[in-house]
Write a protein that holds these residues in place. Sequence first.
Motif, PDB file in Angstrom:
ATOM      1  N   SER A 146       6.432  36.746   9.428  1.00 45.73           N
ATOM      2  CA  SER A 146       6.191  36.025   8.165  1.00 45.73           C
ATOM      3  C   SER A 146       5.884  34.566   8.463  1.00 45.73           C
ATOM      4  N   ASN A 147       5.669  33.792   7.416  1.00 44.68           N
ATOM      5  CA  ASN A 147       5.390  32.366   7.571  1.00 44.68           C
ATOM      6  C   ASN A 147       6.430  31.489   6.892  1.00 44.68           C
ATOM      7  N   ILE A 148       7.598  32.036   6.578  1.00 41.91           N
ATOM      8  CA  ILE A 148       8.623  31.260   5.905  1.00 41.91           C
ATOM      9  C   ILE A 148       9.209  30.218   6.851  1.00 41.91           C
ATOM     10  N   PRO A 149       9.675  29.073   6.315  1.00 39.17           N
ATOM     11  CA  PRO A 149      10.305  28.051   7.170  1.00 39.17           C
ATOM     12  C   PRO A 149      11.557  28.598   7.849  1.00 39.17           C
ATOM     13  N   ILE A 150      11.761  28.208   9.097  1.00 38.36           N
ATOM     14  CA  ILE A 150      12.892  28.683   9.892  1.00 38.36           C
ATOM     15  C   ILE A 150      13.706  27.480  10.353  1.00 38.36           C
ATOM     16  N   LEU A 151      15.029  27.602  10.283  1.00 41.56           N
ATOM     17  CA  LEU A 151      15.925  26.569  10.799  1.00 41.56           C
ATOM     18  C   LEU A 151      16.746  27.181  11.931  1.00 41.56           C
ATOM     19  N   LEU A 189       4.367  23.993  13.799  1.00 40.37           N
ATOM     20  CA  LEU A 189       4.962  22.676  14.042  1.00 40.37           C
ATOM     21  C   LEU A 189       6.458  22.864  14.245  1.00 40.37           C
ATOM     22  N   PHE A 190       6.946  22.425  15.401  1.00 42.06           N
ATOM     23  CA  PHE A 190       8.368  22.553  15.719  1.00 42.06           C
ATOM     24  C   PHE A 190       9.002  21.172  15.675  1.00 42.06           C
ATOM     25  N   ARG A 240       2.910  26.562  10.156  1.00 41.64           N
ATOM     26  CA  ARG A 240       4.171  27.296  10.174  1.00 41.64           C
ATOM     27  C   ARG A 240       5.233  26.309  10.651  1.00 41.64           C
ATOM     28  N   LEU A 241       6.241  26.029   9.826  1.00 42.21           N
ATOM     29  CA  LEU A 241       7.251  25.029  10.168  1.00 42.21           C
ATOM     30  C   LEU A 241       8.514  25.683  10.701  1.00 42.21           C
ATOM     31  N   ILE A 242       8.903  25.265  11.902  1.00 39.87           N
ATOM     32  CA  ILE A 242      10.178  25.679  12.489  1.00 39.87           C
ATOM     33  C   ILE A 242      10.958  24.413  12.811  1.00 39.87           C
ATOM     34  N   SER A 243      12.164  24.307  12.284  1.00 38.00           N
ATOM     35  CA  SER A 243      13.018  23.138  12.519  1.00 38.00           C
ATOM     36  C   SER A 243      14.213  23.546  13.369  1.00 38.00           C
ATOM     37  N   ALA A 244      14.801  22.570  14.027  1.00 38.91           N
ATOM     38  CA  ALA A 244      15.983  22.839  14.846  1.00 38.91           C
ATOM     39  C   ALA A 244      16.923  21.648  14.792  1.00 38.91           C
ATOM     40  N   THR A 245      18.208  21.910  14.934  1.00 38.75           N
ATOM     41  CA  THR A 245      19.199  20.834  14.925  1.00 38.75           C
ATOM     42  C   THR A 245      20.462  21.271  15.641  1.00 38.75           C
ATOM     43  N   HIS A 246      21.141  20.299  16.265  1.00 36.91           N
ATOM     44  CA  HIS A 246      22.464  20.574  16.821  1.00 36.91           C
ATOM     45  C   HIS A 246      23.552  20.078  15.873  1.00 36.91           C
ATOM     46  N   ARG A 247      23.134  19.471  14.772  1.00 32.21           N
ATOM     47  CA  ARG A 247      24.084  18.936  13.799  1.00 32.21           C
ATOM     48  C   ARG A 247      24.405  19.977  12.729  1.00 32.21           C
ATOM     49  N   ASN A 248      25.486  19.720  12.004  1.00 36.01           N
ATOM     50  CA  ASN A 248      25.837  20.519  10.831  1.00 36.01           C
ATOM     51  C   ASN A 248      25.116  19.899   9.634  1.00 36.01           C
ATOM     52  N   LEU A 249      23.964  20.454   9.295  1.00 36.74           N
ATOM     53  CA  LEU A 249      23.151  19.847   8.243  1.00 36.74           C
ATOM     54  C   LEU A 249      23.841  19.869   6.886  1.00 36.74           C
ATOM     55  N   LEU A 250      24.620  20.927   6.623  1.00 36.39           N
ATOM     56  CA  LEU A 250      25.320  20.991   5.342  1.00 36.39           C
ATOM     57  C   LEU A 250      26.304  19.840   5.217  1.00 36.39           C
TER      58      LEU A 250
END
Length: 519
Positions: A166-171, A242-243, A281-291
């Motif tokens: 799919s093309n949905i955004p991924i975190l 885009l990552f 297609r947007l893929i994001s990443a983080t080591h933080r607790n975004l919430l």
Amino acid sequence: MTGSILIVDDDPVQRRLLEAAVTRFGYTATVVDGGAAALDVLDGPSAREVSVVILDLVMPGLDGIGVLKAMRERDINVPTIVQTAQGGIETVVSAMRHGAFDFVVKPASPDRLQASIANALKVEAVEGEVKRTSRRRGGLLTFKDMVTHSPAMDRVIRLGQKAAASNIPILIEGESGVGKELVARAIQGSGDRRSKPFVTVNCGAIPDNLVESILFGHEKGSFTGATDKHTGKFVEAHSGTLFLDEIGDLPLDVQVKLLRAVQDGEVDPVGGRSTVRVDIRLISATHRNLLQQVKDGKFREDLFYRLNVYPIFVPPLRDRRDDIPYLVTHFMEKVAPADPRHRLQGISAAALAVLQAYDWPGNIRQLENAVFRASVLCEGDVLTTEDFPQIRAQVEGTVNLDANGVLPSASAPLDTEPRDEEALHGEGGLRGEGVLATEPDPPARLQPRFGTLRALDERGNVRALADVELEMIKLAIDHYNGQMSEVARRLGIGRSTLYRKLKEYGIDPETGRVDRLAS
């Protein structure tokens, strides 16, 4: 010809001593008086000339750890030898975790310093060849290329394979060094956009005043220094992926424009008169607790829910220790083509047990660095515990360092006949790599020698805190011959607290013996 050695120290006397020593060794020295000045050199036009950094850890302003962090964020991979007068184990662990190559305590002897520089240069030379070899291989990554046999990673792969359709955004969430970008590349390599651009941006490594320009582009003359038009990463990634790594570090004002780009597929270049349509297609990443970042007002709630449509959590290496033997073999194989004169036959069972007992706070990135360094500097044909001195020092007493057996490297021929009962057995494989590895027996555990404590029980689980505390108290009483004042002082607790704990555990303060518990 060897490049220069960058010396970073706020003490002028130390700078002169180091410069004299480095010059005497036959190298060229570049000397700066602080962390900010060091980064200026590493970011400047003469950066390619720097082969090794000798870095003081304790400096005013930007200290050594700050420099190491900045180097990693900017993908500056120059071997760094850190030095300090404070040589505690915590300092060593912190420096190594942040990417230091070696650690010397002031005043370092000339022989020790020269050996460390020589080793760093050797590793740097092989590392350059590894990168060139990797670039020549090229090719797309898929989930079959991921080196894992761990059940903890099965869910990651299943989720990633579904996301690729799919093309949905991924975190992608997970600690630093767990392989979030690898998962992102596997998603891209398994989807319809596999032949399109894959553009990566480390949001944490971009200065705040340049984030908007780098992401969305700018027109010529739109601000001081904008001598040319810049398209921006969103436009570069048009039709592809885009990552955005470390997206939790984006400033709030940039998050507003990112939200629009995600919602409407439009970006506004700095100084531009019109919007630009993009298909990414947007893929994001983080080591933080975004919430938690949202709750703290550091991340926009509306953007969070736009990005968190399809979350994937990548577990830390300590939760998938089954992968370590295969990762070690894979990393050893990466070194082999770059250093053909030094072909390793494998790794000893004891060394592998040490690696599996360690918690790897820097995760796979730290493991790769450790194996790479050990492989390059190993003087024999098998990696042993002696090739992992810092890691061995932290786990010694919890693993069997006398175990026999060798885990062959992927480049070494595998025996078809068993060696002996204690040798490692079975055949496994690196997924999608086409090379064989062996699966080791569970590492043998020893009772701790005097002065050490077991962290894990017989089943490999972490022991209860109360058990470890009791063992520590008994060890301290024995070590200080029952002198309770000294015992309390060394344990960092008051005498009344010590006597209360002695009572809880049934230990006689006079004899130091356990009355109702087995000693």
